[in-house]
Design an enzyme around this catalytic site. Sequence first.
Site, PDB file in Angstrom:
ATOM      1  CB  SER A  45      51.531  14.315   7.202  1.00 51.40           C
ATOM      2  OG  SER A  45      51.514  15.706   6.941  1.00 51.40           O
TER       3      SER A  45
ATOM      4  CG  HIS B  33      51.161  13.120   3.073  1.00 49.11           C
ATOM      5  ND1 HIS B  33      50.389  12.645   2.040  1.00 49.11           N
ATOM      6  CD2 HIS B  33      50.572  14.271   3.477  1.00 49.11           C
ATOM      7  CE1 HIS B  33      49.372  13.473   1.822  1.00 49.11           C
ATOM      8  NE2 HIS B  33      49.463  14.472   2.692  1.00 49.11           N
TER       9      HIS B  33
ATOM     10  CG  ASP C 212      50.193  17.804   3.972  1.00 50.01           C
ATOM     11  OD1 ASP C 212      49.429  17.331   3.113  1.00 50.01           O
ATOM     12  OD2 ASP C 212      50.365  17.295   5.098  1.00 50.01           O
TER      13      ASP C 212
ATOM     14  CG  MET D  17      48.876  23.522   2.798  1.00 50.50           C
ATOM     15  SD  MET D  17      48.139  23.680   4.424  1.00 50.50           S
ATOM     16  CE  MET D  17      48.173  21.972   4.978  1.00 50.50           C
TER      17      MET D  17
ATOM     18  CG  HIS E 185      47.919  16.470  -0.154  1.00 50.34           C
ATOM     19  ND1 HIS E 185      47.306  16.426   1.078  1.00 50.34           N
ATOM     20  CD2 HIS E 185      46.940  16.829  -1.030  1.00 50.34           C
ATOM     21  CE1 HIS E 185      46.031  16.751   0.954  1.00 50.34           C
ATOM     22  NE2 HIS E 185      45.792  16.999  -0.323  1.00 50.34           N
TER      23      HIS E 185
ATOM     24  CG  MET F 128      45.948  20.535   0.165  1.00 45.79           C
ATOM     25  SD  MET F 128      46.158  20.257   1.921  1.00 45.79           S
ATOM     26  CE  MET F 128      47.861  19.730   1.936  1.00 45.79           C
TER      27      MET F 128
ATOM     28  CG  MET G  95      41.160  15.917   1.490  1.00 42.74           C
ATOM     29  SD  MET G  95      42.866  15.789   2.084  1.00 42.74           S
ATOM     30  CE  MET G  95      42.795  16.551   3.703  1.00 42.74           C
TER      31      MET G  95
ATOM     32  CG  ASP H 197      45.916  13.854   4.282  1.00 42.88           C
ATOM     33  OD1 ASP H 197      46.289  13.909   5.470  1.00 42.88           O
ATOM     34  OD2 ASP H 197      46.344  14.630   3.398  1.00 42.88           O
TER      35      ASP H 197
HETATM   36  C1  DX5 Z   1      45.750  18.493   6.063  1.00 39.59           C
HETATM   37  C2  DX5 Z   1      46.879  17.751   5.444  1.00 39.59           C
HETATM   38  C3  DX5 Z   1      47.265  16.525   6.158  1.00 39.59           C
HETATM   39  C4  DX5 Z   1      47.714  16.738   7.564  1.00 39.59           C
HETATM   40  C5  DX5 Z   1      47.061  15.663   8.347  1.00 39.59           C
HETATM   41  O1  DX5 Z   1      45.240  19.393   5.199  1.00 39.59           O
HETATM   42  O2  DX5 Z   1      46.602  17.386   4.108  1.00 39.59           O
HETATM   43  O3  DX5 Z   1      48.210  15.740   5.445  1.00 39.59           O
HETATM   44  O4  DX5 Z   1      49.102  16.649   7.768  1.00 39.59           O
HETATM   45  O5  DX5 Z   1      47.328  15.897   9.651  1.00 39.59           O
HETATM   46  P1  DX5 Z   1      46.711  15.068  10.856  1.00 39.59           P
HETATM   47  O6  DX5 Z   1      47.148  13.654  10.661  1.00 39.59           O
HETATM   48  O7  DX5 Z   1      47.319  15.737  12.023  1.00 39.59           O
HETATM   49  O8  DX5 Z   1      45.219  15.225  10.755  1.00 39.59           O
HETATM   50 ZN    ZN Z   2      47.996  15.902   3.158  1.00 43.59          ZN
END
Ligand code: DX5
Ligand code: ZN
Length: 218
Positions: free
Chosen positions: A9, A34, A36, A38, A69, A71, A138, A173
């Site tokens: 990620s 991956h 992310d 947000m 992903h 969010m 999650m 994740d």
């Molecule tokens: C958190 C993200 C993850 C994040 C995971 O909300 O969706 O993808 O990068 O990070 P680690 O592996 O550090 O928990």
């Molecule tokens: Zn993620």
Amino acid sequence: MPDRLVAPSILSADFARLGAHVDEVIAAGATLIHVDVMDGHFVPPITLGPVIVESLRRHVGPDIDLDVHLMIERPERSVAAFASAGATGITIHAEATPHVLYALDAIREAGCRAGLAVCPATPLGIFEDVAVDQALCMTVNPGWGGQPFIPSSPDKIRRLRALIGPDVPLMVDGGVGVKTAPQCTEAGADWLVAGNAVFGADDPGAAYREVAAAAGVA
Ligand code: DX5
Ligand code: ZN
């Protein structure tokens, strides 16, 4: 059965040298990155948008999977932009829209794999009513990298596996690293997202290989 993968990620990567950081894990064997996204509403932080995905796609070429992903609230409004930017998979959150089915259809129509994610406290019942191309459980509360794996997650992963059947990739994740990866795979996870465990390390390529070995990635 879906391939078993570790998906680095980029949330924990150095965004000032994102291309080089991603190159290191690809050279070590990663095929799925991956991404992310947000929005500051669904989760408090704001990360990145389609322009970054577009740059990444240009950088990695056509053969690397860019799995986005989302969010973000009302993700259906952003599906087209991320698909044209070069995403190959797009995962939305069940909690983020009243129009889950519409959003999943829009993702497929845009040519991407349609994924559905649930937060740790969200019941899994929705997976009885919608077909997905990939499911995301999650294993931390979404929003931040580097959080500890929620210990009750393997039980939820098992229940999700039973609902989606053996052929749909099940992604986990949050808090995944060398110690927790075996718990996830034993419970039935196929794709293990790892942020801090990979990009938080001095040598992300070596860290990727360690997590992949712990996960039994071929
Ligand atoms: C958190 C993200 C993850 C994040 C995971 O909300 O969706 O993808 O990068 O990070 P680690 O592996 O550090 O928990
Ligand atoms: Zn993620």
